[in-house]
Design a protein around this motif. Structure first.
Motif, mmCIF file in Angstrom:
data_model
loop_
_atom_site.group_PDB
_atom_site.id
_atom_site.type_symbol
_atom_site.label_atom_id
_atom_site.label_comp_id
_atom_site.label_asym_id
_atom_site.label_seq_id
_atom_site.Cartn_x
_atom_site.Cartn_y
_atom_site.Cartn_z
ATOM 1 N N GLY A 198 0.829 -1.197 0.000
ATOM 2 C CA GLY A 198 0.000 0.000 0.000
ATOM 3 C C GLY A 198 0.867 1.251 0.000
ATOM 4 N N THR A 199 0.300 2.346 0.481
ATOM 5 C CA THR A 199 1.030 3.606 0.576
ATOM 6 C C THR A 199 0.796 4.222 1.942
ATOM 7 N N LYS A 200 1.723 5.090 2.340
ATOM 8 C CA LYS A 200 1.605 5.811 3.599
ATOM 9 C C LYS A 200 2.113 7.226 3.371
ATOM 10 N N GLY A 201 1.391 8.211 3.914
ATOM 11 C CA GLY A 201 1.754 9.607 3.722
ATOM 12 C C GLY A 201 2.479 10.186 4.922
ATOM 13 N N TYR A 202 3.453 11.023 4.654
ATOM 14 C CA TYR A 202 4.211 11.726 5.683
ATOM 15 C C TYR A 202 4.143 13.216 5.386
ATOM 16 N N LEU A 203 3.970 14.029 6.422
ATOM 17 C CA LEU A 203 3.881 15.474 6.261
ATOM 18 C C LEU A 203 4.987 16.121 7.084
ATOM 19 N N TYR A 204 5.890 16.841 6.414
ATOM 20 C CA TYR A 204 7.007 17.517 7.063
ATOM 21 C C TYR A 204 6.767 19.025 7.018
ATOM 22 N N GLN A 205 6.974 19.696 8.133
ATOM 23 C CA GLN A 205 6.921 21.159 8.153
ATOM 24 C C GLN A 205 8.348 21.651 7.976
ATOM 25 N N THR B 88 3.027 28.353 6.677
ATOM 26 C CA THR B 88 3.850 27.168 6.883
ATOM 27 C C THR B 88 4.178 26.554 5.531
ATOM 28 N N LEU B 89 5.437 26.205 5.353
ATOM 29 C CA LEU B 89 5.896 25.512 4.151
ATOM 30 C C LEU B 89 5.958 24.037 4.495
ATOM 31 N N ARG B 90 5.178 23.224 3.784
ATOM 32 C CA ARG B 90 5.071 21.801 4.086
ATOM 33 C C ARG B 90 5.467 20.946 2.891
ATOM 34 N N LYS B 91 5.970 19.767 3.223
ATOM 35 C CA LYS B 91 6.353 18.783 2.209
ATOM 36 C C LYS B 91 5.574 17.505 2.505
ATOM 37 N N ARG B 92 4.813 17.022 1.523
ATOM 38 C CA ARG B 92 4.051 15.782 1.691
ATOM 39 C C ARG B 92 4.704 14.707 0.832
ATOM 40 N N VAL B 93 5.117 13.618 1.481
ATOM 41 C CA VAL B 93 5.758 12.501 0.794
ATOM 42 C C VAL B 93 4.879 11.273 0.950
ATOM 43 N N THR B 94 4.557 10.631 -0.160
ATOM 44 C CA THR B 94 3.811 9.376 -0.141
ATOM 45 C C THR B 94 4.782 8.262 -0.481
ATOM 46 N N SER C 112 5.535 9.846 -4.439
ATOM 47 C CA SER C 112 5.319 11.232 -4.865
ATOM 48 C C SER C 112 5.747 12.176 -3.747
ATOM 49 N N THR C 113 6.148 13.377 -4.166
ATOM 50 C CA THR C 113 6.537 14.436 -3.242
ATOM 51 C C THR C 113 5.873 15.714 -3.714
ATOM 52 N N LYS C 114 5.144 16.386 -2.794
ATOM 53 C CA LYS C 114 4.450 17.624 -3.123
ATOM 54 C C LYS C 114 4.743 18.654 -2.051
ATOM 55 N N TYR C 115 4.800 19.920 -2.470
ATOM 56 C CA TYR C 115 5.059 21.032 -1.562
ATOM 57 C C TYR C 115 3.865 21.971 -1.569
ATOM 58 N N GLN C 116 3.585 22.596 -0.413
ATOM 59 C CA GLN C 116 2.504 23.558 -0.327
ATOM 60 C C GLN C 116 2.777 24.538 0.808
ATOM 61 N N VAL D 114 3.172 24.686 -4.397
ATOM 62 C CA VAL D 114 4.379 25.310 -4.926
ATOM 63 C C VAL D 114 5.260 24.209 -5.511
ATOM 64 N N SER D 115 6.115 24.592 -6.443
ATOM 65 C CA SER D 115 7.020 23.617 -7.051
ATOM 66 C C SER D 115 8.196 23.353 -6.106
ATOM 67 N N ALA D 116 8.966 22.337 -6.416
ATOM 68 C CA ALA D 116 10.125 21.991 -5.592
ATOM 69 C C ALA D 116 11.151 23.125 -5.602
ATOM 70 N N GLU D 117 11.323 23.782 -6.755
ATOM 71 C CA GLU D 117 12.275 24.881 -6.854
ATOM 72 C C GLU D 117 11.825 26.065 -5.997
ATOM 73 N N GLN D 118 10.528 26.390 -6.049
ATOM 74 C CA GLN D 118 10.000 27.481 -5.232
ATOM 75 C C GLN D 118 10.134 27.153 -3.750
ATOM 76 N N ALA D 119 9.898 25.902 -3.385
ATOM 77 C CA ALA D 119 10.014 25.490 -1.987
ATOM 78 C C ALA D 119 11.458 25.645 -1.495
ATOM 79 N N GLU D 120 12.427 25.283 -2.337
ATOM 80 C CA GLU D 120 13.831 25.445 -1.967
ATOM 81 C C GLU D 120 14.172 26.921 -1.777
ATOM 82 N N GLN D 121 13.677 27.783 -2.670
ATOM 83 C CA GLN D 121 13.941 29.216 -2.555
ATOM 84 C C GLN D 121 13.312 29.787 -1.291
ATOM 85 N N LEU D 122 12.083 29.406 -0.988
ATOM 86 C CA LEU D 122 11.415 29.888 0.219
ATOM 87 C C LEU D 122 12.130 29.412 1.473
#
Length: 96
Positions: free
Chosen positions: A5-12, A30-36, A49-53, A65-73
């Motif tokens: 299956g899958t499991k989600g992780y949320l990093y601040q 808050t800048l968050r990273k969601r990894v499944t 998958s990896t998503k930023y918001q 936000v994109s990965a590049e924008q997340a790195e800049q922020l």
């Protein structure tokens, strides 16, 4: 029998002061990273998958936000606050 299956992780990653696009208020975001991750027998093996918001703490609006924008922020956060503890990434992820 194989259990997978899958499991989600949320990093601040950081807390930033930005002007919200939804409500127009300058507030903390808050800048968050969601990894499944794919799991096999309940053991997470690799990220699928990896998503930023960002999320406004005033109105609760979320923006992808994109990965590049997340790195800049994140770089702005680390440089702008002088390394205060709230700008450091959390060690333990939130699990969903």
């Amino acid at each position: 029998m194989i259990i997978f299956g899958t499991k989600g992780y949320l990093y601040q990653l950081a807390i930033l002061t930005l002007v919200c696009g939804q409500c127009g208020n300058p507030s903390a975001h808050t800048l968050r990273k969601r990894v499944t991750k794919f799991t096999l027998f309940f053991v997470p093996l690799f990220p699928v998958s990896t998503k930023y918001q960002t999320q406004c703490t005033f109105c609760g609006a979320e923006q992808k936000v994109s990965a590049e924008q997340a790195e800049q922020l994140q770089a702005q956060s680390a440089g702008g606050h002088g390394g205060q503890p709230h700008s450091q990434p959390q060690r333990q992820p939130y699990q969903s």
